[in-house]
Design a protein around this motif. Structure first.
Motif, PDB file in Angstrom:
ATOM      1  N   ASN A 107      34.852  59.578  59.047  1.00  0.00           N
ATOM      2  CA  ASN A 107      33.640  59.672  58.242  1.00  0.00           C
ATOM      3  C   ASN A 107      32.707  60.764  58.769  1.00  0.00           C
ATOM      4  N   SER A 154      22.663  59.860  54.666  1.00  0.00           N
ATOM      5  CA  SER A 154      22.300  59.151  53.438  1.00  0.00           C
ATOM      6  C   SER A 154      23.496  58.540  52.708  1.00  0.00           C
ATOM      7  N   ALA A 155      24.656  59.175  52.794  1.00  0.00           N
ATOM      8  CA  ALA A 155      25.819  58.594  52.113  1.00  0.00           C
ATOM      9  C   ALA A 155      26.166  57.234  52.735  1.00  0.00           C
ATOM     10  N   ASP A 156      26.074  57.150  54.059  1.00  0.00           N
ATOM     11  CA  ASP A 156      26.315  55.864  54.719  1.00  0.00           C
ATOM     12  C   ASP A 156      25.230  54.860  54.352  1.00  0.00           C
ATOM     13  N   ARG A 186      31.574  64.261  56.790  1.00  0.00           N
ATOM     14  CA  ARG A 186      30.210  64.753  56.651  1.00  0.00           C
ATOM     15  C   ARG A 186      30.100  66.207  57.060  1.00  0.00           C
ATOM     16  N   GLU A 221      25.816  53.030  51.287  1.00  0.00           N
ATOM     17  CA  GLU A 221      26.791  51.949  51.440  1.00  0.00           C
ATOM     18  C   GLU A 221      26.152  50.714  52.072  1.00  0.00           C
ATOM     19  N   LYS A 270      23.031  64.865  50.719  1.00  0.00           N
ATOM     20  CA  LYS A 270      24.338  64.414  51.206  1.00  0.00           C
ATOM     21  C   LYS A 270      24.974  63.391  50.249  1.00  0.00           C
ATOM     22  N   THR A 271      24.144  62.594  49.579  1.00  0.00           N
ATOM     23  CA  THR A 271      24.730  61.642  48.628  1.00  0.00           C
ATOM     24  C   THR A 271      25.379  62.396  47.470  1.00  0.00           C
ATOM     25  N   SER A 285      28.567  63.842  48.729  1.00  0.00           N
ATOM     26  CA  SER A 285      29.641  62.868  48.986  1.00  0.00           C
ATOM     27  C   SER A 285      30.238  62.347  47.692  1.00  0.00           C
ATOM     28  N   HIS A 289      38.518  57.209  53.707  1.00  0.00           N
ATOM     29  CA  HIS A 289      37.277  56.445  53.788  1.00  0.00           C
ATOM     30  C   HIS A 289      37.202  55.399  52.677  1.00  0.00           C
TER      31      HIS A 289
END
Ligand SMILES: Cc1cc2nc3c(=O)[nH]c(=O)nc-3n(C[C@H](O)[C@H](O)[C@H](O)COP(=O)(O)OP(=O)(O)OC[C@H]3O[C@@H](n4cnc5c(N)ncnc54)[C@H](O)[C@@H]3O)c2cc1C
Ligand SMILES: Cc1cc2nc3c(=O)[nH]c(=O)nc-3n(C[C@H](O)[C@H](O)[C@H](O)COP(=O)(O)OP(=O)(O)OC[C@H]3O[C@@H](n4cnc5c(N)ncnc54)[C@H](O)[C@@H]3O)c2cc1C
Lengths: 664, 664
Positions: free
Chosen positions: B586, A516-518, B590, A521, B328-329, B332, B565
């Motif tokens: 990256n 989800s972080a990717d 994670r 983006e 995950k967001t 991060s 990153h």
């Protein structure tokens, strides 16, 4: 004070017709006329003064808000202002108030979710402010996850009523603006329960307070949730807490446009499509994007003017020092924000069009573009509000120490603005929605489904996956086609790469969560592309006025290349551009800053903001900053006496070494 | 309220010894003991309560600050606290006050710039607080450019006195903390003029107020400059304005350690090196870096605990929803800040050592490392304060809507913290100084001069310019050597590229100005390298305690890879790593987040912050957020009455359609 325009020389440098740019900013000559007239009306009325706002206690501030709201309404009636003019007036009064929610959420909710009958009953009351309403959705325990709300609305067929109840502490309504102290009514979102069955969250019109003496009705506990960020700022609003103890409302106060409960207690869907609610969301978010361009342009106007007034270092032979706006570091922080303000203005304009387009299509039962429009507004809401919040704070820092004073206007602007990143959808949650839509679009690419609207570039994925950027000199970056293609290629390649990574997961939901972080983006890249492309589209229109087109082209280029530089990593890692091309873009950006420089003051003058609206000594039109700062300081309550209150109890005993025995 | 630890399960997941980590964070068992004891002392004393701070009017807040300062001083005397303990006590009282400047700037200025004699005269008075002093440098017109200050100190040989004068409006002293209402004395910076000659800016001890009745002395105009950003926050401080009308002070009140004026009015340099002043700067900035780690860790503690309490979405079969910390967001955004807090803590520790090292060398007349130490502290001040300011706001956003309430503690923490980006050197101006130093270092590389300290990696420029990163799998990024080399290579390559671009300009100052935005990026890259390398160095020490080393290695890795990153563009465009390697970094990041997750609560517990110090309902130790939020709301002054003040004047006439005639 003597009135001298300290920025006159700056103004004389402009290479374009400022009056023509004012029209571009306002949207039309007519819009400019209204906005100019109403802004002056507000600025010249002492009731609307706001310069002491940060010093008011919560109670005084709130009372002052009530006064301004009542007075504004009185003026609106007396002057027979049109809806547009009335909205402008509230805008220029510039004090967050319960009326924002009454007009901005309560009325639209009834319009959007009420039946014809309900609209006929409630809207006239609301339009005359015989009732005041708010939008009570969020609870202590649930905001983003609306489906998780706990308030219940249980149908009692005996009485033909709903029983509204707060079963838990976390089910307390929490946050609704205007709820705490003012609203007589609310649209309350609650789980509809008929015959023991939970039908999920629905809206209900609930009266909260007596129309006679304003006391809360039986079973209603209501209050304010307390102080929020900043002096003045959002503290003029009574965000509220609300608990129901088995409060009964007639059945016909459920908003029944989309689904109904019959007299017998049967739950039914009407033939009106559920997607209608998306229409309202598109509407509300479009206004948020428009607000973003206002808030950002306001901060930019302050920082730009002050940067031209402020001089620091670089005096030669006793001459004046350098204006800080001449420092390239200052320009590289400020000018992209100036460009962003314009970019957001135009994308906001386009969203207004989109809303109309969507509405028309909905009326024709065409839902094909709705998901795309929904994703697009969600994404733009997220992008513009985040960039604006950060941008305001950057503008504050650009003003050095003096930006930290309330009299600079920037602290309050920041504090009142930032919740836009959270309300109407948390910005990260929204980007995840966009990402979900993008992944779906990518997955359907093979299937012959043609991506529509802002995703239509994905239809050219094959080309964009392998195209090569042909920039060879810095000036080549002036070509909109090259810029656009770079942004499209980046967005597609990031989307496709993410989709490929997703496909490695057996469970796609797990994959989505893990990546989800990717995905955020990816969504951001897509949204940036939208803003850039709408700016470029705007430039394809005929825009009259001396030098206007050139200025806008320059700003569009600044916006795009600034983003490209900031997100270089994306462009390079996807091979959309080479390191050399990235460096050329940076060179071009530098030379663009030099082109912006002489026009900077005029470009912020084009916002046509009055000193009243700006509310900033640093940003005042005439640039006469220092005497005004000096005079304002003495207005602080602490300066009422030379020797401060507390001296005898606390300072003197300290200095005289008499603390030991002292009772403090 | 029932005391249940809602985070107990989280705490049980920790894979390391939290008590041992507390020692690591505090610096030593002894430091932890002091800090723990004093923190409890403060937390348990009702005088130090601060929960209603955001609601106080400016005057009440200020009076409350005087009370706390006097009471704190009383306790310090009564308990015979050591200097370290007294400083801790002020720290935990956590209310910005004139004492910060008295102890933090006035005393150090006299120590650093006063002669032995002057120190003997003034320091005992200051130590006992028989006088209270501030640091009056900045003026309305000049902050960054200290050499441009306009206040004059003209020597009058007849009277053997200096005449301190404010010749212009812009020469008014403006900003000094503690000046507005409290200080009896100030170290005033003014242009020294003897016999018509201007010798530039020097420091003078000037009495401002009567020690009898606190009234300003003749010729002194002094007051507060007004409200600043936020509720509570920095408004407890009396930042002041000060004008002199030919105020006379004896000659021996010029701070004469470095230069003197003789009885005859001759200006002379002593044999004490001017560079000494840098020593003081290194000292002050080191404390700022330490403060950054405190402020950031505090915000991170709040956001982390709340993220474990807050649940939203993802309920399956009616079970509990997902803790937002599991997204995950969220990770991060949050975990890099957690890692940053630790990173800044360790770099702060190292700066303390650096300060001692510099001091020793100065005493031995060794100035060789001073420029490097100065550049390094300037850069680290800039990096850590910018990251902390942004980080606090990100933590606030991570708390969703509730983060916007004052009771979350985050708005005030942000507002009180942000000026650290501006005072003691505007962060951009500081980075430009770093860049200047780096360009000089690069230019001397060929000459055989060996770069020292934090620039010593530049001595390996030849290798770093062409080395290739050999990462092949995500886990390879765990190797500190590989990480460090990537950061070194990036910093060198950016420096060298910029130096080459600079060399294309005929006039190097013009080149520097033109490329300054790039230079700031070079400086930032260098500073990031310092933080990463000091973290890695820390890990080479013996650090006892179960699992401690592993946790720190993990955090170090998170910090470095997060930066990598974020600044991918730098690493890619300089060819330090490939796109593939960036993507592996990256992936590694994670997987690191998953490793942080179970330890997150324990890692913030290790800061050992009391609920009093945190000042946040969202961050409270037991995680019992909702009942506390609910109860706190009712304390707001607006809730004193159910029907708000102003109802009869403003709301009722509106609802009753009686505005036309109303006087508002
Ligand atoms: C000033 C202000 C005015 C408001 N006015 C109103 C109003 O008039 N009426 C009304 O009903 N409400 C109002 N609200 C409430 C507002 O709509 C909510 O605060 C907003 O929807 C965010 O929800 P939340 O607070 O529950 O955040 P949360 O959802 O609790 O967010 C906390 C964190 O969790 C993260 N998160 C949550 N879900 C996910 C997920 N699925 N994946 C990844 N991360 C996730 C978020 O990104 C965030 O970082 C207002 C709020 C504010 C601040
Ligand atoms: C809360 C607070 C407390 C303070 N306490 C004290 C105190 O106790 N005593 C005291 O003496 N002072 C104090 N100050 C003042 C503080 O030290 C100055 O505000 C600070 O040095 C910044 O200077 P400035 O305000 O003049 O910023 P400016 O220099 O005016 O900065 C404005 C903008 O110009 C840019 N700029 C300036 N010069 C250059 C350049 N050469 N190149 C590129 N860009 C440039 C900056 O980056 C910034 O964006 C305090 C300030 C604050 C906010």
């Amino acid at each position: 004070m003597e009135v001298v325009d300290h920025l006159a020389e700056e103004r004389s440098k402009a290479e374009f017709d400022v009056e023509a740019m004012k029209i571009v900013w306002a949207g039309s000559p007519q819009a400019l006329e209204v906005s100019d007239r109403i802004s002056k009306l507000v600025a010249s009325d002492p009731v609307f003064r706001k310069d002491n706002r940060p010093m008011l206690s919560r109670k005084d501030l709130f009372k002052n808000t009530l006064r301004k709201a009542a007075y504004a309404w009185k003026r609106i009636i007396e002057l027979r202002l049109s809806e547009e003019e009335a909205a402008k007036l509230r805008f220029f009064v510039d004090q967050t108030a319960f009326t924002d929610l009454h007009w901005g959420m309560f009325v639209p909710a009834i319009k959007g979710q009420g039946t014809e009958e309900q609209q006929q009953k409630w809207l006239p009351l609301a339009y005359k402010m015989q009732i005041i309403g708010c939008y009570a959705q969020t609870e202590l325990g649930h905001g983003s996850n609306v489906q998780g709300l706990e308030t219940t609305a249980t149908f009692d067929p005996q009485a033909d009523e709903f029983i509204i109840h707060s079963p838990t502490l976390t089910s307390s309504k929490w946050w609704p603006g205007g709820l705490g102290k003012v609203s007589t009514h609310a649209v309350v979102y609650a789980r509809l329960i008929t015959d023991g069955q939970d039908h999920g969250v629905h809206g209900f019109i609930v009266q909260l307070r007596s129309l006679e003496d304003h006391s809360p009705l039986p079973g209603v506990t209501v209050g304010d949730i307390g102080m929020k960020f900043g002096n003045g700022a959002y503290n003029s609003m009574d965000n509220g807490v609300l608990r129901f103890d088995h409060v009964r409302i007639p059945r016909d106060q459920m908003l029944m446009r989309v689904s109904q409960v019959t007299r017998e207690g049967k739950y039914m869907q009407s033939n009106v499509p559920r997607q209608l609610v998306y229409g309202t969301m598109v509407y509300v978010r479009q206004t948020i994007v428009a607000d973003a361009s206002c808030a950002l342009s306001r901060a930019v106007c302050i920082a730009t003017r002050y940067s031209a007034v402020r001089r620091q270092f670089g005096s030669q032979n006793g001459g004046p020092e350098t204006q800080v706006i001449d420092y390239k570091t200052q320009q590289s922080r400020l000018f992209p924000l100036l460009a962003s303000a314009y970019a957001f203005r135009f994308v906001g304009e386009w969203l207004k069009w989109l809303y109309m387009d969507v509405t028309q299509k909905l009326q024709a039962n065409d839902f094909s573009t709705l998901p795309e429009a929904h994703a697009c507004t969600a994404g733009l809401k997220s992008l513009t509000t985040s960039a604006t919040a950060d941008g305001i704070e950057e503008c504050r820092k650009l003003c050095g120490g003096h930006g930290y004073l309330c009299s600079s206007g920037l602290p309050e602007l920041f504090a009142v603005y930032v919740p836009a990143c959270t309300y109407e959808g948390d910005n990260i949650v929204l980007l995840l929605q966009v990402a979900r839509f993008l992944m779906k679009t990518v997955s359907q690419l093979g299937s012959g489904m043609k991506p529509v609207g802002t995703t239509s570039y994905m239809g050219r994925a094959e080309h964009l996956m392998q195209c090569r950027c042909d920039i060879q000199r810095a000036e080549d970056w002036e070509k909109p086609r090259a810029v656009l293609e770079a942004f499209e290629a980046r967005a597609v390649r990031m989307s496709v790469a993410c989709a490929q990574n997703l496909s490695k997961f057996a469970n796609s939901e797990e994959g989505f969560a893990e990546l989800s972080a990717d995905l955020v983006e990816v969504a951001a890249a897509h949204c940036q592309l939208i803003v850039v492309s709408k700016f470029i589209e705007k430039l394809q229109q005929v825009i009259p006025g001396k030098g206007i087109k050139q200025q806008l082209e320059m700003l569009c280029n600044v916006y795009a290349l600034f983003l490209l530089h900031k997100h270089q990593g994306d462009f390079l890692s996807t091979g959309c551009i080479t390191a050399k091309q990235a460096s050329l873009a940076n060179d071009q950006l530098r030379s663009l800053y030099s082109q912006v420089r002489p026009n900077a003051i005029a470009l912020v003058d084009a916002f046509n903001y009055s000193d009243h609206y700006l509310g900033s000594i640093l940003g005042c039109y005439d640039g006469n900053v220092y005497p005004k700062l000096y005079e304002a300081a003495w207005m602080d309550p602490l300066n009422e006496s030379v020797v401060p209150d507390g001296y005898h109890e606390y300072i003197q005993p300290m200095l005289k070494q008499q603390l030991r025995g002292a009772r403090l």
